[in-house]
Enzyme design. Structure first.
Site, PDB file in Angstrom:
ATOM      1  N   HIS A 120      10.223   4.530  -0.126  1.00 19.33           N
ATOM      2  CA  HIS A 120       9.483   3.300   0.141  1.00 19.33           C
ATOM      3  C   HIS A 120       9.403   2.505  -1.153  1.00 19.33           C
ATOM      4  CE1 HIS A 120       6.135   0.611   1.246  1.00 19.33           C
ATOM      5  NE2 HIS A 120       6.476   0.855   2.487  1.00 19.33           N
TER       6      HIS A 120
ATOM      7  N   HIS B 162      14.217  -4.542   6.030  1.00 27.42           N
ATOM      8  CA  HIS B 162      12.764  -4.603   6.252  1.00 27.42           C
ATOM      9  C   HIS B 162      12.395  -3.809   7.502  1.00 27.42           C
ATOM     10  CE1 HIS B 162       8.698  -5.749   6.161  1.00 27.42           C
ATOM     11  NE2 HIS B 162       8.760  -7.030   6.454  1.00 27.42           N
TER      12      HIS B 162
ATOM     13  N   ASP C  94       8.372   5.093   9.152  1.00 24.62           N
ATOM     14  CA  ASP C  94       9.465   5.035  10.127  1.00 24.62           C
ATOM     15  C   ASP C  94       9.987   6.416  10.504  1.00 24.62           C
ATOM     16  OD1 ASP C  94       9.669   2.158  10.262  1.00 24.62           O
ATOM     17  OD2 ASP C  94      10.437   2.252   8.223  1.00 24.62           O
TER      18      ASP C  94
END
Length: 380
Positions: A262, A222, A317
């Site tokens: 994702h 996560h 990210d």
């Protein structure tokens, strides 16, 4: 009642929400109907919190009052800070330290139970305000420094950077960090948000829900990918290789490149687009384009390799780690900062779900033996 098994609750609808919507095909994220890019570029994190918690963007007077109430709750009891120092001395992981300290905050809150939306928001306000103080104090303790008292005159973002370093941030850093907080504030029913909501469905206090959310976010599947990206970029830099060649060699060796792909987005994450622009601003401000050159070169190469055609594109990210690193933030604080931002979303989802609350209680398909003969212990 359906007996269809959906591992990971894939595609299962468990509630309705007005808070955020992720359009994976279009690469779009909205909070209460507002496009994330408009909010990130035009609204402060405090405005976004108000929107998530109260349903509309605030007027100037409403924002001033809300921001003042949030700033007034930043102080943390000295015993909590002492525990934070103890955890730092024990070399505890930042996410674990944040989880422990957040849970401890409830001992100094007179309003333990929550029985209404207003009480949930009030308790959530106190938690949201104190988490940055806890996290900054932990990092200061690791550096052998005393905690910096919060400054009520600074924004949520600016105050955290001030407490972290002891120096008021420059405008570019404060605006960039504020934007990053907005981008991470909410993202549908991800694992940590669902965890907080499940806990909230029992009518547990908000501290329990946020502590559970932090625990869920700490898992490698996560949170944490932005730290993985930065470790990769440092590895490339230390190798003195061209970043594209390094990635080619790494993929040939079977290594996965973090920051791509994702669970929902099939195209480039809209938050990644925004943070890429902010990384450019930070690079221009500092004169150091290293991480910008590396990330854009890697993205261009992997795009040419056809990953986008397979639905694997840069996620948030891939750029957030470079942004935080450019501001001098330690890598192992990246995920706790994610949590610091996401507290606002967790509180919003708990408050929303409790308005029409039903205890969340799924089933599991039993696959054990149908009948087992019990044998007394002395005969086994």
């Amino acid at each position: 009642m359906s007996d269809e098994l959906k591992r990971g609750l894939e595609g299962v609808l468990v509630t309705e929400s007005e808070l955020s919507h992720v359009d994976g095909e279009a690469g779009r994220l909205v909070y209460r109907g507002y496009d994330i890019e408009e909010l990130a570029r035009g609204a402060s994190y405090e405005e976004v919190l108000y929107l998530l918690w109260h349903g509309s963007l605030p007027t100037r007077d409403e924002l001033d009052s809300f921001s003042a109430s949030l700033a007034a709750e930043r102080d943390v009891d000295s015993e909590v800070l002492e525990t934070v120092r103890t955890l730092a001395d024990a070399d505890e992981r930042p996410m674990a330290a944040l989880r422990t300290a957040t849970s401890m905050l409830s001992a100094y809150d007179d309003d333990e139970a929550v029985e209404s939306r207003g009480e949930t928001i009030e308790q959530g306000t106190r938690i949201t305000a104190k988490v940055p103080t806890v996290l900054a104090a932990f990092e200061r303790a690791r550096q052998g420094e005393a905690p910096v008292d919060p400054d009520p005159d600074l924004s949520h973002a600016g105050n955290f950077l001030y407490m972290l370093t002891g120096v008021e941030p420059d405008t570019v850093s404060e605006e960039t960090f504020d934007m990053a907080l907005t981008l991470h504030a909410d993202h549908g029913l991800n694992a940590s948000t669902f965890t907080a909501m499940v806990i909230g469905s029992t009518m547990a206090d908000v501290y329990s829900g946020v502590t559970g959310g932090i625990g869920a976010l700490s898992g490698s599947l996560h949170g944490g990918a932005n730290q993985d990206v930065m470790e990769l970029l440092y590895e490339i830099d230390e190798s003195s290789k061209d970043p594209v060649q390094w990635v080619k060699d790494a993929r040939d060796a079977g290594r996965r490149i973090p920051g791509f792909g994702h669970r929902v987005y099939e195209v480039k994450d809209p938050r990644a687009r925004i943070l890429e622009d902010k990384l450019r601003d930070l690079s221009d401000s500092s004169g150091d384009r290293t991480w910008l050159d590396y990330t854009t070169a890697i993205e261009a190469h992997l795009t040419e390799e056809g990953l986008l055609e397979k639905g694997i594109a840069p996620n948030v990210d891939f750029y957030s780690g470079s942004v935080y690193d450019s501001m001098g933030i330690p890598m192992d604080l990246f995920t706790p900062i994610f949590a610091m931002s996401r507290v606002g979303g967790w509180v919003a989802h708990v408050a929303e779900y409790q308005e029409d609350n039903r205890l969340i209680r799924p089933r599991a398909r039993y696959t054990g033996p149908e009948s087992a003969e019990f044998v007394p212990i002395d005969e086994r």
